[in-house]
Design an enzyme around this catalytic site. Sequence first.
Site, short mmCIF file in Angstrom:
data_model
loop_
_atom_site.label_atom_id
_atom_site.label_comp_id
_atom_site.label_asym_id
_atom_site.label_seq_id
_atom_site.Cartn_x
_atom_site.Cartn_y
_atom_site.Cartn_z
N LYS A 52 5.44 37.05 22.32
CA LYS A 52 6.08 38.36 22.21
C LYS A 52 5.45 39.23 21.12
CE LYS A 52 9.59 38.06 25.17
NZ LYS A 52 9.90 39.09 26.18
N SER A 301 4.82 29.46 26.40
CA SER A 301 5.07 30.82 25.91
C SER A 301 5.79 30.86 24.56
CB SER A 301 5.86 31.60 26.95
OG SER A 301 7.04 30.90 27.30
#
Lengths: 326, 326
Positions: A52, A301
């Site tokens: 992110k 992720s």
Amino acid sequence: MTGLVTLADIRAAADRISDTVVRTPLVPFALADPGRPLWIKPESLQPTAAFKLRGAYNKIKQVLPEARKRGIVAHSSGNHARSVAWLAQRLGLRAVIVMPDTAPPNKIDIVRELGAEVVLVPPALRDTHGFVLAERHGYLPVVPFDDPAVVAGQATVGLEIMEDLPDADVVLVPVSGGGLAAGVATAVKALRPRTLVIGVEPALASDAAQSLREGRRVAWEPERTYRTVADGLRTNVLGEVPWEQIRRHLDGIVTVGEEQILDAVRRLALDARLVAEPSGAVTFAAYLAGETTGKHVAILSGGSVNPQLLADVLTEPTRLEALHER
Amino acid sequence: MTGLVTLADIRAAADRISDTVVRTPLVPFALADPGRPLWIKPESLQPTAAFKLRGAYNKIKQVLPEARKRGIVAHSSGNHARSVAWLAQRLGLRAVIVMPDTAPPNKIDIVRELGAEVVLVPPALRDTHGFVLAERHGYLPVVPFDDPAVVAGQATVGLEIMEDLPDADVVLVPVSGGGLAAGVATAVKALRPRTLVIGVEPALASDAAQSLREGRRVAWEPERTYRTVADGLRTNVLGEVPWEQIRRHLDGIVTVGEEQILDAVRRLALDARLVAEPSGAVTFAAYLAGETTGKHVAILSGGSVNPQLLADVLTEPTRLEALHER
């Protein structure tokens, strides 16, 4: 249409974020089937524990003077929040973060410790309340998915994969709000159209799989998506920007079960020495269950895991099914 | 003297092993004190979970025809064993591995699963029994420390650190048999003499610290070194090759306690998303306890952790002192 992200945007993002974002390696998985070798892309090694940081930084760096003047607001289940708060602290910005009141306590605490103001709301309001605050107080919104600058930032993950393994056959990417999946699919297809880019969702939050099947954006209620242990993958693909790129470039979506996800967290820790949160482990779970051949890349992720959950999967591998009931 | 490793040897080793060894990144530690930033070098991400792959492969690749004919024998507490067994499997060599009967079961199992023959001996015989088998059966010994080819292979860790962070001020390296410490100190000092290279040992197995203080190689009995939870750091620096390089190039040795080591395992997992075994976490423990300033690098040497130990430190941070009594 306007808003589509191009390879030039992605390369520009890569340059822009390189002073802060870790260029993560591809880590070969030693226990892979020789007929389908696997490399793991550990975005868990970013300073904020997840990819992110890429999108948030690519956005904020382009609007820095305005962000300094107005302050910023972001909404997130956790990792986007943490990245925005971390960047705000380093750049001296005021940050307000809207989080669902169901977010894991460890994720909320981290955001607070970074000096951001946290506003907890019911899951149904998580995607809208930030805009209310922006309207009311003048904050600049830094959204988690539906912004070309954010998608271009996440897309640098795909760019790096193809730089390091130019003949990758299959790239596995988690799908939630769709920013990472849209970006990676766009980057990979621009560089090598025959490489398959496959999205992965928990079966309990497989709104994107249904959307792709039906060719239209389908929303699942929070009551439904919040059943999965993968707390980072409960959001729907509702943004126009990621949806358009996913529809054009993603080759398909596969789903994984809750036990598979928890087993993947365990095996990543012990067999790859990488701490993953459940949302970050879905691609590895899909690899383990899959039958595609050739060179695989699984994007891990994020790694912001609840310590108790990690301890549980390490010691109770045969009772995984009970864990996500907690 | 003959046998000393040079920068040219180290560069040649880097080329030789690059087809198999992972070029690990420097991972910035987000929670570091701003006055003493830290990067972690995660050798835990090697396919065999530790840096040991570098030295073993640099050795074996240079004697491959003979190794094929004679078979190889190695002695190790775990990570050298695993690396040699993994290489033997890939290269089609017969491998016999001598391990102390006190080695963690997970480390022994992994070596067996790789197809090597394991010979368990009491700790006092671990460093000699391999040579007995070599004499008796004609196997080629691949020793863990006392061989210039092995030291040159481990030294590539130092070469990579200085490539990625040329102005590093302090490099922290674990010390056991001394191969890694000797190699890293040699590489770093050749490239930038003013960078400090500090060895780290568990206080309960600080034979090398005593040796450096007294200017002679001091041996600690296994009964003494086997008290530490850091099972990979129980060996003495008795080999002439590593000792000579350590004596010349290492700036000092610091020691860490058992609680500090276990706390470091916990914080690496949660704050850096890296699974470390206790031996691999000592450098991070030394960083947390230290007061040196400037840019630090901590070599996380291995990640082959006992799952129960990792689960325990994740859930019982206040009772760390009890854990290594098991």
